[in-house]
Scaffold this motif. Structure first.
Motif, mmCIF file in Angstrom:
data_model
loop_
_atom_site.group_PDB
_atom_site.id
_atom_site.type_symbol
_atom_site.label_atom_id
_atom_site.label_comp_id
_atom_site.label_asym_id
_atom_site.label_seq_id
_atom_site.Cartn_x
_atom_site.Cartn_y
_atom_site.Cartn_z
ATOM 1 N N THR A 227 0.820 -1.218 0.000
ATOM 2 C CA THR A 227 0.000 0.000 0.000
ATOM 3 C C THR A 227 0.850 1.263 0.000
ATOM 4 O O THR A 227 0.327 2.356 -0.177
ATOM 5 C CB THR A 227 -0.937 0.039 1.221
ATOM 6 O OG1 THR A 227 -0.149 -0.016 2.422
ATOM 7 C CG2 THR A 227 -1.909 -1.134 1.184
ATOM 8 N N LYS A 228 2.161 1.111 0.182
ATOM 9 C CA LYS A 228 3.037 2.284 0.242
ATOM 10 C C LYS A 228 4.366 2.009 -0.443
ATOM 11 O O LYS A 228 4.988 0.972 -0.232
ATOM 12 C CB LYS A 228 3.284 2.683 1.700
ATOM 13 C CG LYS A 228 4.200 3.875 1.871
ATOM 14 C CD LYS A 228 4.411 4.197 3.349
ATOM 15 C CE LYS A 228 5.345 5.382 3.536
ATOM 16 N NZ LYS A 228 5.557 5.706 4.969
ATOM 17 N N ASN B 246 -4.119 -1.241 -4.691
ATOM 18 C CA ASN B 246 -4.465 -0.581 -3.437
ATOM 19 C C ASN B 246 -3.387 0.374 -2.946
ATOM 20 O O ASN B 246 -3.372 0.744 -1.769
ATOM 21 C CB ASN B 246 -4.757 -1.627 -2.359
ATOM 22 C CG ASN B 246 -5.987 -2.455 -2.687
ATOM 23 O OD1 ASN B 246 -6.993 -1.929 -3.159
ATOM 24 N ND2 ASN B 246 -5.905 -3.754 -2.449
ATOM 25 N N LEU B 247 -2.505 0.789 -3.841
ATOM 26 C CA LEU B 247 -1.436 1.703 -3.456
ATOM 27 C C LEU B 247 -2.018 2.997 -2.902
ATOM 28 O O LEU B 247 -2.776 3.695 -3.568
ATOM 29 C CB LEU B 247 -0.551 2.008 -4.663
ATOM 30 C CG LEU B 247 0.693 2.860 -4.384
ATOM 31 C CD1 LEU B 247 1.663 2.105 -3.480
ATOM 32 C CD2 LEU B 247 1.378 3.244 -5.695
ATOM 33 N N ALA B 248 -1.659 3.319 -1.647
ATOM 34 C CA ALA B 248 -2.216 4.491 -0.979
ATOM 35 C C ALA B 248 -1.261 5.677 -0.968
ATOM 36 O O ALA B 248 -1.709 6.830 -1.006
ATOM 37 C CB ALA B 248 -2.605 4.144 0.455
ATOM 38 N N VAL B 249 0.054 5.396 -0.922
ATOM 39 C CA VAL B 249 1.034 6.475 -0.799
ATOM 40 C C VAL B 249 2.266 6.196 -1.666
ATOM 41 O O VAL B 249 2.818 5.096 -1.640
ATOM 42 C CB VAL B 249 1.497 6.650 0.666
ATOM 43 C CG1 VAL B 249 2.555 7.751 0.772
ATOM 44 C CG2 VAL B 249 0.326 6.959 1.584
ATOM 45 N N ILE B 250 2.683 7.232 -2.407
ATOM 46 C CA ILE B 250 4.000 7.249 -3.046
ATOM 47 C C ILE B 250 4.772 8.340 -2.316
ATOM 48 O O ILE B 250 4.444 9.521 -2.419
ATOM 49 C CB ILE B 250 3.907 7.562 -4.551
ATOM 50 C CG1 ILE B 250 3.027 6.526 -5.254
ATOM 51 C CG2 ILE B 250 5.302 7.577 -5.176
ATOM 52 C CD1 ILE B 250 2.697 6.894 -6.688
ATOM 53 N N ILE C 118 -1.423 4.670 -12.290
ATOM 54 C CA ILE C 118 -2.068 4.490 -10.993
ATOM 55 C C ILE C 118 -3.556 4.223 -11.200
ATOM 56 O O ILE C 118 -4.235 4.967 -11.903
ATOM 57 C CB ILE C 118 -1.872 5.746 -10.117
ATOM 58 C CG1 ILE C 118 -0.383 5.980 -9.857
ATOM 59 C CG2 ILE C 118 -2.623 5.602 -8.792
ATOM 60 C CD1 ILE C 118 -0.092 7.285 -9.145
ATOM 61 N N ASN D 15 -5.669 3.471 -8.375
ATOM 62 C CA ASN D 15 -6.382 3.911 -7.178
ATOM 63 C C ASN D 15 -6.576 5.424 -7.245
ATOM 64 O O ASN D 15 -5.617 6.187 -7.243
ATOM 65 C CB ASN D 15 -5.581 3.536 -5.924
ATOM 66 C CG ASN D 15 -6.294 3.908 -4.635
ATOM 67 O OD1 ASN D 15 -7.335 4.555 -4.638
ATOM 68 N ND2 ASN D 15 -5.718 3.505 -3.508
ATOM 69 N N SER E 78 -7.367 7.490 -5.113
ATOM 70 C CA SER E 78 -7.073 8.226 -3.884
ATOM 71 C C SER E 78 -5.598 8.149 -3.474
ATOM 72 O O SER E 78 -5.235 8.548 -2.365
ATOM 73 C CB SER E 78 -7.952 7.702 -2.743
ATOM 74 O OG SER E 78 -9.324 7.892 -3.028
ATOM 75 N N THR E 79 -4.743 7.661 -4.348
ATOM 76 C CA THR E 79 -3.322 7.547 -4.029
ATOM 77 C C THR E 79 -2.713 8.919 -3.760
ATOM 78 O O THR E 79 -2.862 9.842 -4.559
ATOM 79 C CB THR E 79 -2.554 6.863 -5.175
ATOM 80 O OG1 THR E 79 -3.076 5.551 -5.382
ATOM 81 C CG2 THR E 79 -1.063 6.753 -4.848
ATOM 82 N N PRO F 200 -4.301 10.934 -9.808
ATOM 83 C CA PRO F 200 -5.553 10.332 -9.310
ATOM 84 C C PRO F 200 -6.642 11.365 -9.063
ATOM 85 O O PRO F 200 -6.376 12.476 -8.594
ATOM 86 C CB PRO F 200 -5.103 9.669 -8.008
ATOM 87 C CG PRO F 200 -3.663 9.351 -8.226
ATOM 88 C CD PRO F 200 -3.124 10.486 -9.030
#
Length: 204
Positions: free
Chosen positions: A80-81, A101-105, A121, A123, A125-126, A144
């Motif tokens: 996820t990160k 489901n990647l949430a943060v880069i 991307i 997702n 909401s990333t 996103p």
């Protein structure tokens, strides 16, 4: 050390475990591995590809930076990160999958990945943090839809970036976000924008 096969019972790779193993061209990671720690594979200059098993749910800062021969990476879909400097200065990195489901880069994650032309991307909401793609080879990029700001220097010195879509929910573009993106032809700024900081588009 030209190749490495990590035993099947290993679940975690420690800090700097293979730091500067410059001759290591290939590595097999066991299916049960769950975590790779800080700088585990930094400066592995001969490593050409890296595949993380689906069991891997955590990678730490700089875990695979400055691997100058690295061209392809497969990330676990459970990640996820992508942490700070994770793949920075991997000049030959061309292909990497993006977990759904990647949430943060995080900051500087793909700094100076000059061969990385695309990063898709899925997702909406990333979160993309400061300097995430600084100096990368991106040609186009889709931010996103649910992102509300573009952090400082996110695309700084992306010399080949030609097209980018800024979502309607964006309200702030911070300092040097697109500075020195000399190939950009046009950008449509949404009406919801409230803040455009210093040098956001300088030298475009």
């Amino acid at each position: 050390l030209a190749s490495l096969s990590i035993p099947q019972k290993v679940t975690e790779i420690g800090q700097c475990a293979f730091d500067s193993c410059r001759s290591m061209a290939s590595i097999e990671i066991p299916d049960c591995l769950t975590k790779i720690n800080y700088q585990a594979f930094i400066w592995c200059g001969s490593l050409k590809s890296l595949k993380l098993p689906e069991s891997c749910i955590s990678i730490e800062d700089q875990f695979c930076s400055s691997c100058n021969s690295l061209e392809t990476v497969y990330l676990s879909t459970k990640l996820t990160k992508i942490p700070r400097y994770a793949f920075s200065d991997n000049y030959r990195l061309k292909a990497i999958n993006v977990p759904e489901n990647l949430a943060v880069i995080d900051d500087f994650a793909f700094k100076s990945c000059q061969s990385l032309q695309s990063f898709e991307i899925t997702n909406d909401s990333t979160i993309i943090n400061s300097n995430a793609f600084e100096g990368s080879g991106l040609v186009s990029f889709h931010i996103p839809e649910n992102v509300t700001d573009i952090k400082a220097s996110t695309f700084y010195c992306c010399y080949y970036l030609k097209t980018i879509k800024i979502p309607e929910k964006i309200t702030a573009i911070y300092s040097r976000a697109f500075s020195n993106c000399i190939s950009i032809v046009s950008i449509e700024i949404p009406e919801n924008i409230e803040i455009i900081e210093s040098e956001a588009f300088s030298q475009c």
